[in-house]
Design a protein around this motif. Sequence first.
Motif, PDB file in Angstrom:
ATOM      1  N   TYR A 168     -32.710 103.047  37.670  1.00 19.84           N
ATOM      2  CA  TYR A 168     -33.934 102.272  38.085  1.00 19.84           C
ATOM      3  C   TYR A 168     -34.747 101.547  36.771  1.00 19.84           C
ATOM      4  O   TYR A 168     -34.899 102.310  35.991  1.00 19.84           O
ATOM      5  CB  TYR A 168     -34.911 102.980  39.010  1.00 19.84           C
ATOM      6  N   LYS A 191     -43.240  96.766  39.376  1.00 17.75           N
ATOM      7  CA  LYS A 191     -41.847  95.843  39.839  1.00 17.75           C
ATOM      8  C   LYS A 191     -40.818  96.943  39.768  1.00 17.75           C
ATOM      9  O   LYS A 191     -40.388  97.356  38.574  1.00 17.75           O
ATOM     10  CB  LYS A 191     -41.720  94.797  39.289  1.00 17.75           C
ATOM     11  N   THR A 218     -36.762  97.639  39.985  1.00 16.14           N
ATOM     12  CA  THR A 218     -35.234  97.146  40.371  1.00 16.14           C
ATOM     13  C   THR A 218     -34.404  98.215  40.445  1.00 16.14           C
ATOM     14  O   THR A 218     -34.332  99.138  39.668  1.00 16.14           O
ATOM     15  CB  THR A 218     -35.008  96.206  38.931  1.00 16.14           C
ATOM     16  N   ARG A 219     -33.528  98.237  41.222  1.00 13.09           N
ATOM     17  CA  ARG A 219     -32.545  99.313  41.420  1.00 13.09           C
ATOM     18  C   ARG A 219     -31.263  98.710  41.740  1.00 13.09           C
ATOM     19  O   ARG A 219     -31.123  97.413  41.713  1.00 13.09           O
ATOM     20  CB  ARG A 219     -32.710  99.984  42.823  1.00 13.09           C
ATOM     21  N   GLU A 261     -32.747  94.983  46.226  1.00 14.32           N
ATOM     22  CA  GLU A 261     -32.806  95.746  45.127  1.00 14.32           C
ATOM     23  C   GLU A 261     -34.181  95.411  44.151  1.00 14.32           C
ATOM     24  O   GLU A 261     -34.529  96.395  43.646  1.00 14.32           O
ATOM     25  CB  GLU A 261     -31.584  95.420  44.110  1.00 14.32           C
ATOM     26  N   ILE A 262     -35.004  94.465  44.583  1.00 12.63           N
ATOM     27  CA  ILE A 262     -36.162  94.531  43.745  1.00 12.63           C
ATOM     28  C   ILE A 262     -37.421  94.815  44.881  1.00 12.63           C
ATOM     29  O   ILE A 262     -37.537  94.155  45.912  1.00 12.63           O
ATOM     30  CB  ILE A 262     -36.437  92.939  43.289  1.00 12.63           C
ATOM     31  N   GLU A 292     -41.335  94.878  44.788  1.00  6.89           N
ATOM     32  CA  GLU A 292     -42.933  94.999  44.114  1.00  6.89           C
ATOM     33  C   GLU A 292     -43.866  95.420  44.826  1.00  6.89           C
ATOM     34  O   GLU A 292     -44.034  95.448  46.174  1.00  6.89           O
ATOM     35  CB  GLU A 292     -43.191  93.147  43.976  1.00  6.89           C
TER      36      GLU A 292
END
Length: 293
Positions: free
Chosen positions: A176, A257, A259-260, A277-278, A280
Amino acid sequence: MHTKINILFIINPISGGRGKQAIPDFIDKYLDKEKFSPNFVFTEYPGHAGELADEASVKNFDVIVAAGGDGTINEVATQVLKHNKILGILPLGSGNGLARFLKIPNNIRYALNIINNFQVDQIDSAEFNGKCFFNLAGIGFDAHLSAVFSKDKKRGLSGYVKLGFQEVFNYKAEKYILNIDGVTFKREAFAVSVANSSQYGNNVYVAPNASIKDGLLDICIIKPFPIIKLPVLGYVMLSGKAETSDMIEIIKGKKVKITREKAGAVHVDGEPLEMGEIIETHINPLSLNIIVP
């Protein structure tokens, strides 16, 4: 003659796996009728509690009580927040994370006493890709488990624990990128929980020092671990020692935020959802009116 407060109880008949048909009579018996004019409605399908709360907000109900688990509370609270009404909680779920944090007892009669006292406070709420949450949201193993568990009809803690043991052996940690208030962290994690309150429910604490009035989220990163350390992680969470454990890293922030590597499961107050995948997430300080002890 003072006007009575219009109060609606939205009852989830299947939360926590018990029948709830007798609940209205029970509430009727112990609610302060000098103060409140009560109405009752049962939910019939997922999402129904939110629809009922939305309608009630337009129809002159001042107080809307979620009688169910964290999922029911989430649906009702989302609408209460939107319409600036007042939330009450009767904890009838299997975990009751937010109610436990607020010290609202599982005993319905005692929980009704809290409503009768009618002390209203403001707490933080938060958003996870635009979806409101009040207790915890997260990605990783707990989200994966929520998704699998929702397909399993045998609800309750024992079923959840059993399923957890089956799934944990095959689950792989993911990478991540976390941007927390402008600072970037790269982490490999078994799970990432974004906590407003301190626990999942059943006194399993992921963020023991979290506060629902501090305007901050606790981002709890559960690090990858050898399976032999699973009992240690369990002990850490049940004893409220996550802050001091080397298995969990906690970073506080307002705006995050995440991100994966790929889209997939998330959970928002325990309810499984799919997101990209993002993700917030941010806090809305002191935004929800709620009846507290």
